[in-house]
Write an enzyme that holds these catalytic residues in place. Structure first.
Site, mmCIF file in Angstrom:
data_model
loop_
_atom_site.group_PDB
_atom_site.id
_atom_site.type_symbol
_atom_site.label_atom_id
_atom_site.label_comp_id
_atom_site.label_asym_id
_atom_site.label_seq_id
_atom_site.Cartn_x
_atom_site.Cartn_y
_atom_site.Cartn_z
ATOM 1 N N HIS B 32 21.836 48.048 65.637
ATOM 2 C CA HIS B 32 20.514 47.734 65.104
ATOM 3 C C HIS B 32 19.425 48.534 65.806
ATOM 4 O O HIS B 32 18.586 47.971 66.519
ATOM 5 C CB HIS B 32 20.248 46.238 65.250
ATOM 6 C CG HIS B 32 21.247 45.380 64.522
ATOM 7 N ND1 HIS B 32 22.517 45.156 64.992
ATOM 8 C CD2 HIS B 32 21.165 44.707 63.346
ATOM 9 C CE1 HIS B 32 23.179 44.379 64.138
ATOM 10 N NE2 HIS B 32 22.381 44.083 63.137
ATOM 11 N N SER B 35 15.524 47.497 64.908
ATOM 12 C CA SER B 35 15.018 46.269 65.539
ATOM 13 C C SER B 35 14.829 46.455 67.038
ATOM 14 O O SER B 35 14.147 45.665 67.681
ATOM 15 C CB SER B 35 16.008 45.118 65.347
ATOM 16 O OG SER B 35 16.349 44.989 63.997
ATOM 17 N N HIS B 73 20.541 41.074 68.341
ATOM 18 C CA HIS B 73 20.946 42.326 67.672
ATOM 19 C C HIS B 73 20.174 43.519 68.217
ATOM 20 O O HIS B 73 20.564 44.653 67.980
ATOM 21 C CB HIS B 73 20.780 42.203 66.153
ATOM 22 C CG HIS B 73 19.416 41.779 65.715
ATOM 23 N ND1 HIS B 73 18.990 40.463 65.792
ATOM 24 C CD2 HIS B 73 18.372 42.477 65.197
ATOM 25 C CE1 HIS B 73 17.751 40.383 65.327
ATOM 26 N NE2 HIS B 73 17.353 41.577 64.970
ATOM 27 N N SER B 120 23.477 34.674 67.455
ATOM 28 C CA SER B 120 23.149 33.685 66.435
ATOM 29 C C SER B 120 21.687 33.365 66.672
ATOM 30 O O SER B 120 21.309 32.898 67.753
ATOM 31 C CB SER B 120 24.026 32.447 66.581
ATOM 32 O OG SER B 120 23.665 31.513 65.597
ATOM 33 N N ASP B 151 10.810 37.992 64.448
ATOM 34 C CA ASP B 151 9.988 37.180 63.542
ATOM 35 C C ASP B 151 10.835 36.451 62.503
ATOM 36 O O ASP B 151 10.554 35.302 62.162
ATOM 37 C CB ASP B 151 8.867 37.998 62.876
ATOM 38 C CG ASP B 151 9.328 39.322 62.277
ATOM 39 O OD1 ASP B 151 10.490 39.710 62.477
ATOM 40 O OD2 ASP B 151 8.497 39.972 61.613
ATOM 41 N N GLU B 362 18.728 17.989 68.792
ATOM 42 C CA GLU B 362 20.026 18.262 69.412
ATOM 43 C C GLU B 362 20.253 19.751 69.654
ATOM 44 O O GLU B 362 20.928 20.131 70.618
ATOM 45 C CB GLU B 362 21.154 17.684 68.555
ATOM 46 C CG GLU B 362 21.147 16.157 68.437
ATOM 47 C CD GLU B 362 20.134 15.610 67.428
ATOM 48 O OE1 GLU B 362 19.500 16.408 66.700
ATOM 49 O OE2 GLU B 362 19.960 14.384 67.368
ATOM 50 N N HIS B 411 29.535 6.152 69.914
ATOM 51 C CA HIS B 411 29.525 5.658 68.539
ATOM 52 C C HIS B 411 30.520 6.408 67.659
ATOM 53 O O HIS B 411 30.217 6.832 66.550
ATOM 54 C CB HIS B 411 28.114 5.715 67.950
ATOM 55 C CG HIS B 411 27.187 4.741 68.619
ATOM 56 N ND1 HIS B 411 26.831 4.856 69.935
ATOM 57 C CD2 HIS B 411 26.579 3.638 68.160
ATOM 58 C CE1 HIS B 411 26.046 3.853 70.271
ATOM 59 N NE2 HIS B 411 25.872 3.096 69.223
#
Lengths: 626, 626
Positions: B32, B35, B73, B120, B151, B362, B411
């Protein structure tokens, strides 16, 4: 501004609703009365103040306004509303949370007025976004979608994904109702009663906001009138409320979140409520009887893949969706800003009105898909297989809404190559297999990919399709069928030593191993397990019949993938089962290097077969032999 | 304001960095570059403009400022920076994306300057939050944490979770650097170059913001000076940049996201760069040599559970964490606004300085845990088992940072009862099992729960502990040991007909079935599989030895849970294996009703055992007999 008579009737209805909330939760011995009491006026005014339009006898009517309780734990209020509307009797309300009652602890779709199951926080607004997209861009209907939100759940990022997208798509038919009762489950929220903070944040995302006292009936009615006034923005009604409102000894007190009142406390509370008029019934305005914009189905076009030209299954996905759309005119495409990689772009270019760019916000994308599905659409949702992990909670919850959603994950496995582990789907099969009654497809060539996309479109429920980044050779013909549960035996002879079961990229490794072994005069069975769930046990036993050992090979981690699926279905199985799977931390590299490194390539298959033959020959067995 | 000499040197460094970016990605044939080029001045000024403090020879020093590339990236830029600092040679840079190189497609921790693996999107800021919490509240060190953000990834909700929490905790040591280059992977972002929109949103969340031209070296240097000025807010540097900056024919052009230049294009681009001074080296400021605040370890207290008093394993978790803290003073507790349900509250009350309330967010919670782990802490992260699904992508990614994190999910299963399916963890075992090299514990009583918490604290890596809502009887004594991989045979005789393998709530159902069957003169083996991953195959075969059939029983969906784990380990196994698991859509009800409904209670175990005995007797077998 509002007639005294009108507000007085809503006041009576609010008292009746509070009575229901208290009695049903005390009878159940659990539940969330305090979170229900804070939003009572907000919801009573919405439903019975002439704002909400709904045909009580046709809860699934396409013209109804939609109401989603994102704070699903306020289920006593939700059920009480339909009680006050005359659709649930008091005795039915008292079955709340009991086994077999449609009035479950958190709303599920067994109850006919539930638009979508909630209870995992921060999901309702995205579901509402899907319904609002449907109204504005697909059905062309004037219904509005209202979502009741808790203040605690505004900490969830998913809310802010929806906030951005709703403004982007100018969804002036989406109205959030934020019940700022200050208290979460274990204490105060980050912002407490700082309503300005919420207004600042929400309006900065391009939403219209109205701040008000959530217990003042005239203020609430005005707020809704303001919220639905013509504008091109979604609107948020931000209400200051008191948790436990109406019951002095629990009002604004910590420690009363998921807790019912005892019978004595309930009696005390009911005394505070004063006279309850059980005869009062709320009237809900009727919607117009309009028809959603629809296309009649036509037959799909034929596919065209030259036998000698490899095609990536991800590209076949895009081709298939565009090809079958005339047959399935309820199909809608959603993609998380990677449509040029998943090839959803092919569908987008063919049918731009049926495609929504959802940007890099997978949680909202899946929530929106659920909203669309609940409005009768068939959403095909695509991103990299790895990034569906971002929306696992939404996928899990969609199941409880009996959702009809198709997930298509590209870039599966280490065979994607140089981008490295962050982009590799290696847990996706485990994730989608564990969803109750899901279907999991993993095509190996363009033709089976197209067929499985068609199969998925025609089947109600959650279906996952795993596609591959690399081009793979065509191995099937358009006449081949790929029923759910089945497999395809691609190479078979009477003297097969071992069955090799693969899918996707590894099937081609198995075929290469077959070719190499044939030259050594060793034959192996090669089986394409294109459907990982469900697996027709008899069909699989038939496929491996006559071979003494099985090798499974998959571009996925060992747990929850193809190998475990096979082992699980074939238990008991007298022979050996070896599973080749990804077992080392993956890295960057060329696809073939990585398949070799993880020992899931042709080399490892060949080695394992030869090892089995040697040990079998040493043991004097006839079966696993050249 | 800045010396001409200083800006001139940074300009030279930026040119060298661009040269590296272009040559390394062209050599790799992928990556990349565009970027990377947009953020070149932003990063060159940060590292080499006197802002960043870092000991190049001790990348793990606790005093170093931290730098996280959330837009992973942009790895060519990341590696080029350390090249410009003299720590990676040009020939090493040219191994980018090649098999075996530490310079992977997206940064991983094999490269010594990577703080955490990214790729990610929307995760870096939460990791940074964990590192900033560590500096401010645990280590009491003045280091700052910088996070480079794209962005496009601002669409991810996780960003806005972190945004809220960072302001809440007044993390003035956390600085985001937002590279607004307008273009995502497949086109323009929702906001394009509307920098005001970003400023409005980010400042509304309580952050200090500085807007600037990201290619003007003096502006960038000033922006950092402004951002780190004393204040109690986190800061965001919002920079307008051009994707592909410096290479005219790709500047601000769509279609150049994940794409390297061809050799010819690269040559053209290098000509545009002009003279490259390969001898220039960036200087990085040194941090002070301070010591983190630390407690020496002491021994843990003893447990105390009366034999006759049932205790929920979730409560034992809270007890254990408070009990063992003196032995593991790096432990930190994080909880997602349910500490009164997970019982993390016990630890919080004992050691308030070591506990962070993470609210209902979370994803950020897990990202922050990773940041803490990378700074040497042992985070114990708790919420309902179901809600870890919200952070599956973060959990998956944490693995690639070799993270030392303990997840505790309460739970679990339908046995939670009335709250219904939204709150039931039924996919959590599948999720955590599929994480590479994870450990999965599922204790059945308070004593084993405490022991397993201790085991988890002492083991480096990702460990999941599943706890139960209901009280369960004490079955072990404090002298019992629970090694990783093992199991416990709780009931055994020479004439056991069948082995029943359970864990957690179902172990107690198996014990009840044992008791009932004993009265019918039928004996069954009862095995507690407290460790679902890894499973010591020999220990498990030893446990079931002498029985002809196995029944597994679990409060989890069939796929990826206990049954598949057992089937997978025991393949091949000559006898029958039956798996009782959750197979119907769960609902609200009393715990025992739901266990019966799903056919995972004592009743179903008894029925299955009796059925096995009848068919075995009919077949004349000796083994499965009373």
């Amino acid at each position: 501004m509002f007639e005294e008579k009108e507000t007085e009737k809503i006041r009576k209805l609010a008292t009746l609703i509070r009575y229901y909330i208290l009695t049903m939760s005390t009878e159940a011995g659990s539940g969330h009365p305090s979170s229900s009491l804070s939003a009572t006026e907000l919801m009573a005014c919405l439903l019975f103040g002439g704002i909400f339009r709904f045909d009580l006898d046709r809860p699934r009517s396409p013209n109804n306004d939609r109401l989603i309780f994102s704070k699903g734990h306020a289920s006593p209020l939700f059920y009480a509303l339909w009680g006050a509307a005359g659709k649930v009797s008091e005795s039915e309300l008292l079955t709340f949370r009991k086994f077999g009652s449609p009035l479950e602890g958190h709303p599920t779709v067994i109850f006919p007025y539930t638009e979508a199951a909630t209870g995992s926080l921060g999901q309702g607004l995205s579901i509402g976004l899907g319904m609002a997209l449907n109204a504005k861009y697909l059905d062309n209907l004037p219904y509005r979608t209202y979502v009741l939100l808790g203040d605690s759940e505004m900490a969830e990022g998913s809310q802010w994904e929806t906030m951005q997208l709703a403004a982007h798509y100018k969804l002036n038919n989406l109205i959030g109702v934020l019940d700022v009762n200050r208290l979460g489950q274990r204490g105060e929220t980050m912002y407490g009663w700082d309503l300005d903070a919420y207004q600042r944040m929400i309006s900065s995302f391009g939403w219209k906001t109205v701040v008000l006292d959530g217990h003042s009936i005239p203020e609430v009615l005005s707020a809704y009138e303001e919220a639905i006034k013509s504008d091109d923005r979604p609107a948020m009604v931000i209400a200051k409320t008191i948790k436990g409102k109406g019951v002095s000894f629990i009002e604004d007190k910590n420690g009363w979140h998921g807790k019912a009142l005892s019978r004595e406390e309930c009696d005390r509370a009911l005394k505070e409520l004063g006279e309850v008029d059980k005869s009062v019934r709320g009237d809900i305005a009727s919607p117009d009887d309009l028809r959603p914009k629809k296309q009649p189905p036509k037959s799909a076009a034929a596919m065209d893949y030259p036998k000698d030209k490899p095609v990536a299954t991800r590209r076949a996905y895009g081709n298939a969706l565009a090809r079958i759309y005339p047959e399935f005119p309820n199909v809608v495409g959603l993609d998380g800003e990677v449509s040029n990689s998943t090839y959803a772009v092919i569908f987008k270019e063919a049918y731009p009105d049926r495609f929504f760019e959802m940007y890099i916000a997978e949680q909202n994308m899946v929530g929106a898909a659920l909203g669309l599905a609940r409005r009768g659409k068939i959403p095909f949702v695509s991103t990299f297989a790895a990034f569906f992990a971002r929306a696992f909670d939404q996928i899990r919850m969609a199941r409880y809404s009996d959702a009809n959603i198709k997930f298509v994950g590209s870039h599966a496995g280490v065979s994607i190559g140089e981008d490295g582990p962050s982009q590799m789907g290696l847990e996706d099969l485990a994730m989608f297999r564990t969803i109750l009654n899901s279907v999991v497809f993993y095509p190996s060539d363009a033709i089976s990919a197209e067929k499985l996309v068609e199969e998925a479109a025609g089947r109600d429920g959650i279906v996952y399709i795993r596609t591959t980044r690399k081009e793979t050779p065509i191995i099937y013909s358009p006449a081949d069928e790929f029923p759910i549960g089945g497999n395809k035996v691609i190479r078979r002879s009477d003297r097969d030593a071992v069955s090799v079961i693969g899918a996707g990229i590894t099937l081609h490794e198995a075929l290469a191993a077959h070719e190499a072994l044939r030259k050594e005069n060793v034959s192996i069975r090669v089986i394409d397990l294109y459907c990982l769930k469900p697996i027709d046990e008899r069909a699989l036993r038939r496929a491996v019949d006559g071979t003494e050992a099985i090798i499974t090979v998959e571009d996925h981690y060992r747990e929850g993938g193809l190998g475990e699926a096979v082992r699980s279905v074939l238990a008991p199985w007298p022979g050996q089962i070896y599973s080749l799977a990804v077992t080392k931390k993956p890295k960057s590299g060329e696809p073939q290097e990585l398949l070799d490194y993880e020992e899931i390539s042709r080399k490892s298959i060949i080695n394992k077969v030869m090892e089995l033959i040697s040990s079998s020959e040493a043991a004097g067995s006839k079966r696993v032999a050249r």
